[in-house]
Design an enzyme around this catalytic site. Structure first.
Site, PDB file in Angstrom:
ATOM      1  N   GLU A  91       0.827  -1.219   0.000  1.00 26.40           N
ATOM      2  CA  GLU A  91       0.000   0.000   0.000  1.00 26.40           C
ATOM      3  C   GLU A  91       0.858   1.265   0.000  1.00 26.40           C
ATOM      4  O   GLU A  91       0.375   2.349   0.352  1.00 26.40           O
ATOM      5  CB  GLU A  91      -0.948   0.007   1.214  1.00 26.40           C
ATOM      6  CG  GLU A  91      -1.834  -1.216   1.366  1.00 26.40           C
ATOM      7  CD  GLU A  91      -2.861  -1.399   0.246  1.00 26.40           C
ATOM      8  OE1 GLU A  91      -2.893  -0.573  -0.696  1.00 26.40           O
ATOM      9  OE2 GLU A  91      -3.617  -2.383   0.314  1.00 26.40           O
ATOM     10  N   HIS A 147      -2.770   2.381   8.307  1.00 26.97           N
ATOM     11  CA  HIS A 147      -3.870   1.579   7.750  1.00 26.97           C
ATOM     12  C   HIS A 147      -4.023   0.300   8.563  1.00 26.97           C
ATOM     13  O   HIS A 147      -3.016  -0.312   8.947  1.00 26.97           O
ATOM     14  CB  HIS A 147      -3.565   1.245   6.283  1.00 26.97           C
ATOM     15  CG  HIS A 147      -4.424   0.156   5.723  1.00 26.97           C
ATOM     16  ND1 HIS A 147      -5.789   0.283   5.596  1.00 26.97           N
ATOM     17  CD2 HIS A 147      -4.122  -1.085   5.259  1.00 26.97           C
ATOM     18  CE1 HIS A 147      -6.273  -0.829   5.077  1.00 26.97           C
ATOM     19  NE2 HIS A 147      -5.293  -1.686   4.866  1.00 26.97           N
ATOM     20  N   HIS A 192      -7.292  -2.956   9.905  1.00 24.69           N
ATOM     21  CA  HIS A 192      -8.556  -3.641   9.618  1.00 24.69           C
ATOM     22  C   HIS A 192      -9.388  -3.814  10.901  1.00 24.69           C
ATOM     23  O   HIS A 192      -9.640  -4.943  11.323  1.00 24.69           O
ATOM     24  CB  HIS A 192      -8.273  -5.027   9.020  1.00 24.69           C
ATOM     25  CG  HIS A 192      -7.389  -5.033   7.804  1.00 24.69           C
ATOM     26  ND1 HIS A 192      -6.699  -6.160   7.385  1.00 24.69           N
ATOM     27  CD2 HIS A 192      -7.089  -4.061   6.899  1.00 24.69           C
ATOM     28  CE1 HIS A 192      -6.014  -5.885   6.283  1.00 24.69           C
ATOM     29  NE2 HIS A 192      -6.212  -4.613   5.964  1.00 24.69           N
ATOM     30  N   GLU A 228     -17.398  11.588  22.571  1.00 22.69           N
ATOM     31  CA  GLU A 228     -16.072  12.094  22.181  1.00 22.69           C
ATOM     32  C   GLU A 228     -15.825  12.089  20.668  1.00 22.69           C
ATOM     33  O   GLU A 228     -14.880  12.727  20.206  1.00 22.69           O
ATOM     34  CB  GLU A 228     -14.976  11.248  22.828  1.00 22.69           C
ATOM     35  CG  GLU A 228     -15.046  11.231  24.342  1.00 22.69           C
ATOM     36  CD  GLU A 228     -14.388  12.446  24.963  1.00 22.69           C
ATOM     37  OE1 GLU A 228     -13.168  12.575  24.843  1.00 22.69           O
ATOM     38  OE2 GLU A 228     -15.102  13.271  25.578  1.00 22.69           O
ATOM     39  N   HIS A 279     -12.921  -3.445   3.773  1.00 27.09           N
ATOM     40  CA  HIS A 279     -11.475  -3.688   3.891  1.00 27.09           C
ATOM     41  C   HIS A 279     -10.902  -3.144   5.207  1.00 27.09           C
ATOM     42  O   HIS A 279     -10.338  -3.892   5.992  1.00 27.09           O
ATOM     43  CB  HIS A 279     -10.744  -3.093   2.671  1.00 27.09           C
ATOM     44  CG  HIS A 279      -9.272  -3.342   2.670  1.00 27.09           C
ATOM     45  ND1 HIS A 279      -8.554  -3.687   1.543  1.00 27.09           N
ATOM     46  CD2 HIS A 279      -8.351  -3.287   3.671  1.00 27.09           C
ATOM     47  CE1 HIS A 279      -7.277  -3.861   1.855  1.00 27.09           C
ATOM     48  NE2 HIS A 279      -7.132  -3.616   3.147  1.00 27.09           N
TER      49      HIS A 279
HETATM   50  P1  13P Z   1       1.035  -5.377   3.156  1.00 22.10           P
HETATM   51  O1  13P Z   1       1.440  -6.657   3.855  1.00 22.10           O
HETATM   52  O2  13P Z   1       1.590  -5.301   1.767  1.00 22.10           O
HETATM   53  O3  13P Z   1       1.363  -4.168   3.994  1.00 22.10           O
HETATM   54  O4  13P Z   1      -0.541  -5.407   2.965  1.00 22.10           O
HETATM   55  C1  13P Z   1      -1.391  -5.529   4.052  1.00 22.10           C
HETATM   56  C2  13P Z   1      -2.697  -4.856   3.827  1.00 22.10           C
HETATM   57  O5  13P Z   1      -3.365  -4.501   4.781  1.00 22.10           O
HETATM   58  C3  13P Z   1      -3.157  -4.608   2.440  1.00 22.10           C
HETATM   59  O6  13P Z   1      -4.196  -3.677   2.414  1.00 22.10           O
HETATM   60 ZN    ZN Z   2      -5.377  -3.697   4.294  1.00 19.90          ZN
END
Ligand code: 13P
Ligand code: ZN
Length: 270
Positions: free
Chosen positions: A116, A139, A141, A169, A210
């Site tokens: 990413e 980033h 999940h 908050e 995602h």
């Molecule tokens: P990477 O292992 O390449 O960082 O990818 C993980 C991920 O969350 C892809 O969106």
């Molecule tokens: Zn991801």
């Protein structure tokens, strides 16, 4: 030369990704983090003239020429970073208009930065223009934000308002709201460009089905931003199937604006 594993930026990064893993936000290799570094800080720990390898980025970002980043590696597990930082993290310096990255430290198993990287670098460019103090793109999940994208409208105003109503908050922490991208193929320049475009107006960008991107001045602030949005989403997922008896009204959200000296995203409150 000082030991790079004692550098404040390294200690902070290792602690943060470990904490992200412990929050359940980063299963397997899920998630990635990039931290903008100052040359003078890096130079205390590394010979910045010593390039180990040069990596192609696959995009251009002239605004980032000569900039240094500490970045998580692709395919690397956040749970392992604390035990082998030099395998799972890398320090790169961009050149050739951002088309190439000189590796100065890390990725010692022959690895490279996150897939990413386009979304990270393009988002850094976008956020720097809004806030020159921005140093972090993160980033991950988180389960409840992700779950919410299956059952809630992806309209940005509606998504933001729901989160603001879930904990007092939320509006204080992200008055600029949450932007949302529909499902797109990850790891591409296209999703990178789309994310950066969304980063112009908010520090949080949800990737439907995602995960989420956050931006901030430091790792703690960015972590806290995602943590707060995820808490809002957790409350939503606990109550969405139940009859709603009470909520935080727009009038109360206006009171929070005044009390905490924040300005809700234009047009988002009645
Ligand atoms: P990477 O292992 O390449 O960082 O990818 C993980 C991920 O969350 C892809 O969106
Ligand atoms: Zn991801």
């Amino acid at each position: 030369m000082k030991d790079i594993l004692t550098a404040p930026f390294m200690v902070d990064m290792i602690r943060t990704v470990t904490n992200m893993y412990n929050h359940g936000w980063d299963e397997r290799n899920g998630g990635n983090v990039s931290l903008l570094l100052e040359e003078k800080d890096v130079a205390e720990y590394l010979d910045v003239k010593q390039v180990l390898r040069t990596l192609e980025t696959g995009f251009s970002a002239p605004e980032l020429e000569g900039k240094y980043f500490l970045v998580t590696g692709t395919g690397k597990y956040f749970k392992n970073v604390q035990y082998a930082p030099d395998v799972n993290l890398g320090i790169v310096r961009l050149r050739d208009g951002g088309r190439q990255a000189d590796l100065l430290w890390g990725y010692t198993d022959g690895g490279r930065f996150t897939s990413e990287f386009p979304a990270h670098m393009m988002s850094h460019v976008a956020r720097m223009k809004v806030n020159p103090q921005n140093r972090v793109i993160m980033h991950c999940h988180p389960a409840n934000l992700l779950a919410m994208t299956y059952v809630h409208s992806l309209d940005e105003k509606e998504f933001t308002r729901t989160l603001w109503q879930m904990c007092t908050e939320c509006i204080v922490v992200f008055a600029d709201g949450v932007n949302v991208l529909p499902w797109m193929l990850c790891g591409t320049n296209e999703i990178g460009e789309a994310t950066a475009e969304k980063m112009r107006t908010a520090r949080l960008v949800v990737w439907a089905q995602h995960g989420i991107y956050g931006a901030g001045a430091d790792l703690d602030e960015t972590f806290g931003l995602i943590e707060t949005a995820e808490k809002g989403a957790e409350i939503y997922m606990k109550i969405a199937h139940l009859p709603l008896v009470n909520t935080i009204t727009d009038e109360q959200l206006h009171q929070l604006e005044k009390r905490f000296n924040v300005k809700a995203r234009e047009g988002y409150l009645k």
